[in-house]
Design a protein around this motif. Structure first.
Motif, PDB file in Angstrom:
ATOM      1  N   SER A  17       0.841  -1.207   0.000  1.00 29.85           N
ATOM      2  CA  SER A  17       0.000   0.000   0.000  1.00 29.85           C
ATOM      3  C   SER A  17       0.870   1.247   0.000  1.00 29.85           C
ATOM      4  O   SER A  17       0.560   2.221  -0.686  1.00 29.85           O
ATOM      5  CB  SER A  17      -0.895   0.035   1.237  1.00 29.85           C
ATOM      6  N   ASP A  33      -5.866  -0.558  -4.648  1.00 32.01           N
ATOM      7  CA  ASP A  33      -5.296  -1.126  -3.419  1.00 32.01           C
ATOM      8  C   ASP A  33      -6.278  -2.140  -2.836  1.00 32.01           C
ATOM      9  O   ASP A  33      -7.235  -1.769  -2.156  1.00 32.01           O
ATOM     10  CB  ASP A  33      -4.984  -0.032  -2.404  1.00 32.01           C
ATOM     11  N   GLU A  34      -6.016  -3.403  -3.072  1.00 30.33           N
ATOM     12  CA  GLU A  34      -6.892  -4.485  -2.591  1.00 30.33           C
ATOM     13  C   GLU A  34      -8.370  -4.163  -2.818  1.00 30.33           C
ATOM     14  O   GLU A  34      -9.146  -4.083  -1.872  1.00 30.33           O
ATOM     15  CB  GLU A  34      -6.630  -4.748  -1.103  1.00 30.33           C
TER      16      GLU A  34
END
Ligand SMILES: Nc1ncnc2c1ncn2[C@@H]1O[C@H](COP(=O)(O)OP(=O)(O)OP(=O)(O)O)[C@@H](O)[C@H]1O
Ligand SMILES: [Mg+2]
Lengths: 324, 253
Positions: B44, B173-174
């Motif tokens: 991240s 991000d995810e």
């Protein structure tokens, strides 16, 4: 062990099915709700006391309701009411925007601004409002002239007493102290907005001022509004302190008339009370709708407004009207 | 093909904890890169450094040759003013794990907010937003508020919102980690349609199947460094590094 075994029913938890009961028939009967006998006793007692008091409103001649009716719309009372409304309204608006400025200064991360705003909040939360007002009314003695200018350079000044009317001073006093409280209300509201909202707005490259007005403030207002309305209601009542600096607000007028007509003191106090109740109720209604507006998006379905509820109870919904 | 994103010596610490240890990596324009790695490995942080949500201590990021968030002054890098950074971010979309939609704005307003703030006319922004919502399959939801949507629908709105500025690069991000398993597919399907549309995508995810199918390159990170990178086949099927092997065996277990 043996003691327990001897009293099997007592030892069992209340939810246990007794032996030999027909579970099927049991399951088909309506469940008896729990009764609350004590609640009924207390409700009854309160009602009796309330009725007793209500009775005195009619039987005790000192209330003098016909005089309340006469004073209620009398010109001096309305003038006092006007002053209360004006002083409160201006201070409400000024201290809301002032509160935003002070809160932003406090959150800015700039050490000078943070220190200054914290000092301001500390000062005006510590000093009683009455003291602030009396101080301001003696400003003419402290600073006969006020103005701005470059230190030791050219100055722009005006005469203090001539420029600032008592009402202006009163409003300044109320606002100065109110800003300190509203700044804290605004600050807590701003802090309650999720950090992810700032990040999303940053990631989209939305300019900072627009992030504040479009993304952060509207979400903060959801928690600011109820707390700020509390402040406004406090402010309406605090405005009665203006009486001590010889401004005749609603309370001041009632007080003054009371000394001129000593037999009417009670009805005059009743008149003032009813007007304060009306002002607060109007604000509560406005608050309801503002809160509803800022709740959009935070609940899946907005609750109906009282008006919508009334319509529904009367059976007038839109479908029926259009079908007719 | 040309490089869209280049990261040079990205270095970052929080206190005495080093999170990125001089990461070098680049992404070709129009390709899909998947970043894998265990929790806390700095994925991240790296992604957020690319659009300058996170400031690097050393190193820099460039997009199509333009430095992001910094400029060269003499022999050093100097941070840009917030205004200029915000302008640069318009070229980089970001999709968050928790969607971060604006809850007080309708779905349509969520998508039009950024273009309008960048000077696009409201009517044009709305028309474009409607087309994007149609693309993610949410046309009929435009007047709803985010909380009235399922997680998968919210994430699709977030993707439409990121697309509204027509960015060159989109960072994810995810994007499916906060979703119930049955909703993961609809979001991955939308991302899949973006692959090959000319946009450069960088996706942090634990969805190995998605990486194998969609990624052009897979990057494996551990402890703030890239330890292995290559095609999905190289990294996912025949990983060379023991830590990659270990990670994959855990994720696929
Ligand atoms: N603001 C912060 N302050 C201190 N430490 C931080 C901060 N943000 C991240 N870290 C630390 O940096 C390391 C890398 O974090 P990062 O979020 O980049 O990991 P990640 O690979 O994305 O992990 P995950 O898969 O759990 O999302 C972690 O050890 C984390 O604890
Ligand atoms: Mg992460």
């Amino acid at each position: 062990m043996t003691a327990l075994a001897q009293r099997p029913t007592d030892a069992q938890p209340p939810g246990t099915l007794p032996d030999g009961i027909d579970a099927h028939r049991l399951s088909e009967r309506r469940v008896v709700p729990l009764r609350h006998p004590l609640r009924w006793v207390i409700t009854g007692l309160v009602l009796v006391l309330l009725l007793n008091f209500a009775q005195t409103l009619f039987t005790n001649p000192s209330w003098e309701w016909e005089k309340v009716g006469v004073w209620f719309f009398s010109p001096p009372i309305l003038k006092g009411l006007q002053l209360t409304i004006i002083a409160t309204a201006i201070s409400t608006v000024v201290s809301f925007f002032g509160g935003i400025v002070v809160a932003l200064a406090r959150l800015s991360g700039n050490p000078v601004l943070t220190t200054l705003s914290s000092f301001y909040i500390w000062l005006f939360r510590s000093v009683p409002l009455l003291l602030v007002l009396v101080f301001l009314f003696n400003l003419g003695n402290l600073y006969p002239e006020i103005g701005v200018g470059i230190p030791f350079g050219p100055q722009f000044t005006v005469n203090t007493v001539a420029t600032l009317t008592p009402l202006a001073l009163g409003v300044i006093g109320l606002s100065l102290s109110e800003i300190a409280y509203s700044a804290e209300v605004v600050r807590s509201g701003l802090l309650a907005v999720d950090q992810g909202q700032h990040e999303a707005a940053d990631a989209l490259g939305i300019p900072k001022h627009r992030q504040f007005t479009r993304i952060v403030l509207p979400q903060a207002l959801r928690s600011i509004v109820p707390a700020y309305v509390n402040q406004i209601i406090g402010l309406i009542k605090a405005s009665s302190l203006l009486y001590y600096v010889s401004l005749l607000d609603l309370f001041g007028i009632a007080q003054n008339l009371g000394s001129t007509y000593p037999t009417d003191v009670i009805p005059l106090l009743v008149v003032a009370t009813i007007w304060y109740l009306i002002l607060t109720s109007v604000i509560a209604i406005v608050q309801y709708y503002i809160e509803r507006f800022y709740a959009r998006g935070s609940v899946r379905v907005l609750p109906p407004t009282p008006l919508q509820r009334l319509r529904k109870a009367l059976g007038w919904n839109r479908a029926k009207v259009s079908a007719a | 093909m040309s490089q869209a994103i280049a990261v040079h010596n990205a270095t970052k610490s929080y206190g005495d904890k080093t999170v990125l240890r001089g990461v070098d990596f680049s992404v070709e324009a129009g390709t899909v890169t998947v970043i894998l790695g265990p929790s806390g490995s700095g994925k991240s942080t790296l992604l957020r450094a690319i659009n300058h949500l996170e400031k690097l201590d050393e190193g820099f990021v460039s997009l199509n040759g333009e430095l992001i968030g910094v400029r060269v002054k003499g022999t050093r890098l100097k941070e840009l003013r917030p205004k200029d950074i915000l302008r640069q971010r318009a070229k980089i979309g970001f999709v968050f794990q928790n969607f971060n939609l604006f809850p007080h704005l309708t779905i349509l307003e969520n998508v039009t907010e950024a273009p309008i703030s960048h000077g696009v006319k409201a009517a044009e922004a709305r028309e474009n937003a409607r087309a994007l919502l149609a693309r993610v399959g949410l046309s009929e939801k435009e007047a709803d508020y985010p909380r009235q949507l399922s997680g998968g629908q919210q994430q699709r709105v977030a993707i439409a919102r990121a697309l509204a500025l027509d960015p060159d690069v989109i960072l994810f991000d995810e994007p499916t980690s906060a979703l119930d398993p049955e909703l993961v597919g609809e979001v991955l399907a939308v991302i899949r349609t973006l692959a090959g549309s000319g946009k450069t995508l960088i996706v942090v995810t634990h969805e190995i199947g998605f990486a194998r199918e969609v990624a052009d390159r897979v990057v494996f990170m551990d402890e703030g460094a890239i330890i292995e990178e290559g095609t999905p086949d190289q990294v996912l099927t025949r990983p060379a590094h023991p830590r990659t092997q270990d990670f994959l065996s855990k994720v696929l277990a």
